[in-house]
Design a protein around this motif. Sequence first.
Motif, PDB file in Angstrom:
ATOM      1  N   LEU A  90       0.833  -1.207   0.000  1.00  0.00           N
ATOM      2  CA  LEU A  90       0.000   0.000   0.000  1.00  0.00           C
ATOM      3  C   LEU A  90       0.862   1.250   0.000  1.00  0.00           C
ATOM      4  N   TYR A  91       1.844   1.286   0.891  1.00  0.00           N
ATOM      5  CA  TYR A  91       2.693   2.476   0.973  1.00  0.00           C
ATOM      6  C   TYR A  91       3.518   2.658  -0.295  1.00  0.00           C
ATOM      7  N   GLU A  92       3.915   1.556  -0.904  1.00  0.00           N
ATOM      8  CA  GLU A  92       4.640   1.659  -2.166  1.00  0.00           C
ATOM      9  C   GLU A  92       3.758   2.297  -3.237  1.00  0.00           C
ATOM     10  N   LYS A 125       7.839   4.366   4.471  1.00  0.00           N
ATOM     11  CA  LYS A 125       6.879   3.626   5.294  1.00  0.00           C
ATOM     12  C   LYS A 125       6.822   2.153   4.886  1.00  0.00           C
ATOM     13  N   ALA A 126       6.977   1.915   3.584  1.00  0.00           N
ATOM     14  CA  ALA A 126       6.993   0.527   3.115  1.00  0.00           C
ATOM     15  C   ALA A 126       8.182  -0.216   3.725  1.00  0.00           C
ATOM     16  N   ILE A 127       9.330   0.435   3.752  1.00  0.00           N
ATOM     17  CA  ILE A 127      10.530  -0.181   4.323  1.00  0.00           C
ATOM     18  C   ILE A 127      10.324  -0.481   5.800  1.00  0.00           C
ATOM     19  N   GLU A 128       9.690   0.430   6.516  1.00  0.00           N
ATOM     20  CA  GLU A 128       9.428   0.216   7.947  1.00  0.00           C
ATOM     21  C   GLU A 128       8.630  -1.068   8.169  1.00  0.00           C
ATOM     22  N   GLN A 129       7.616  -1.268   7.349  1.00  0.00           N
ATOM     23  CA  GLN A 129       6.797  -2.470   7.485  1.00  0.00           C
ATOM     24  C   GLN A 129       7.594  -3.736   7.163  1.00  0.00           C
ATOM     25  N   LEU A 130       8.392  -3.677   6.123  1.00  0.00           N
ATOM     26  CA  LEU A 130       9.156  -4.845   5.704  1.00  0.00           C
ATOM     27  C   LEU A 130      10.248  -5.191   6.710  1.00  0.00           C
ATOM     28  N   GLN A 131      10.894  -4.170   7.246  1.00  0.00           N
ATOM     29  CA  GLN A 131      11.943  -4.422   8.229  1.00  0.00           C
ATOM     30  C   GLN A 131      11.378  -4.943   9.542  1.00  0.00           C
ATOM     31  N   ALA A 132      10.122  -4.644   9.806  1.00  0.00           N
ATOM     32  CA  ALA A 132       9.486  -5.097  11.049  1.00  0.00           C
ATOM     33  C   ALA A 132       9.004  -6.541  10.963  1.00  0.00           C
ATOM     34  N   LEU A 133       9.047  -7.140   9.781  1.00  0.00           N
ATOM     35  CA  LEU A 133       8.612  -8.522   9.625  1.00  0.00           C
ATOM     36  C   LEU A 133       9.468  -9.466  10.464  1.00  0.00           C
ATOM     37  N   ASP A 134       8.840 -10.414  11.101  1.00  0.00           N
ATOM     38  CA  ASP A 134       9.537 -11.439  11.859  1.00  0.00           C
ATOM     39  C   ASP A 134      10.045 -12.491  10.874  1.00  0.00           C
ATOM     40  N   ILE A 135      11.352 -12.468  10.606  1.00  0.00           N
ATOM     41  CA  ILE A 135      11.900 -13.348   9.563  1.00  0.00           C
ATOM     42  C   ILE A 135      11.750 -14.821   9.925  1.00  0.00           C
TER      43      ILE A 135
END
Length: 232
Positions: free
Chosen positions: A125-127, A134-144
């Motif tokens: 969505l942010y992309e 904001k997109a990066i924030e969501q992706l970096q917050a993912l539990d790998i």
Amino acid sequence: IKQFKQAIEESPGFYLAHLSMGDQYLKLRRFDEAAEAYQKAREIKPDRSEPINGLGATLVQQQKYEEAIPLLRRVIAMGKQTAATYLYLGLGETMTGQFDSAESNLTRAFEMSKAPVTRIYLANLYELKGEPSKAIEQLQALDIKRIGQRGVSVRTSQIAWCLAHLGESEKALELVQPALQQLEGLGPDYASSGHFVVGTAYCLQGKPDKAVPHLEKAKAKDSPSRKSGALV
């Protein structure tokens, strides 16, 4: 499914059998059959939210967003919503350009479930909104630990894509190039996505000679977020 069909043959108005069969078809991604089963359950008990919710989710999977959105909003109006209701509604709204409402619903879905897929859809969505930070924030917050190695590789590609659009093409290349081999191992679509990110980064650096070989390998010249469902 065989047992549900048998139950329906014996009792055509067996609501739970139709509903459960719809759920099973949806899990199997047999969307036409799922929609038919949910619709039948809805006809039997039109006041129940479950078949409406299931039908809405199925229509989103079929990319029939305009049909799905009113159904999912109706479930919320009935007060019977689940995290999945907000998730599918947010996805449908994202794909129809209703970004503010989509952000609200996807955020609510995450608050209720903490599911990784919700962060992925928020990143997409942010992309689309042109907000790569904001997109990066969501992706970096993912539990790998919850998305697996394939998910990590695709996540890396998408973060690199966002970095490139923030003007940080060097960082994007440093991030995605080591992941290219893994992406290629996942199949041609994922490899294409990775090469497209690399080619784009080189283009932004004014290095067309380095960009062209990667762009030629990229079959689908689109944002890597289109493959982000693989993280699920």
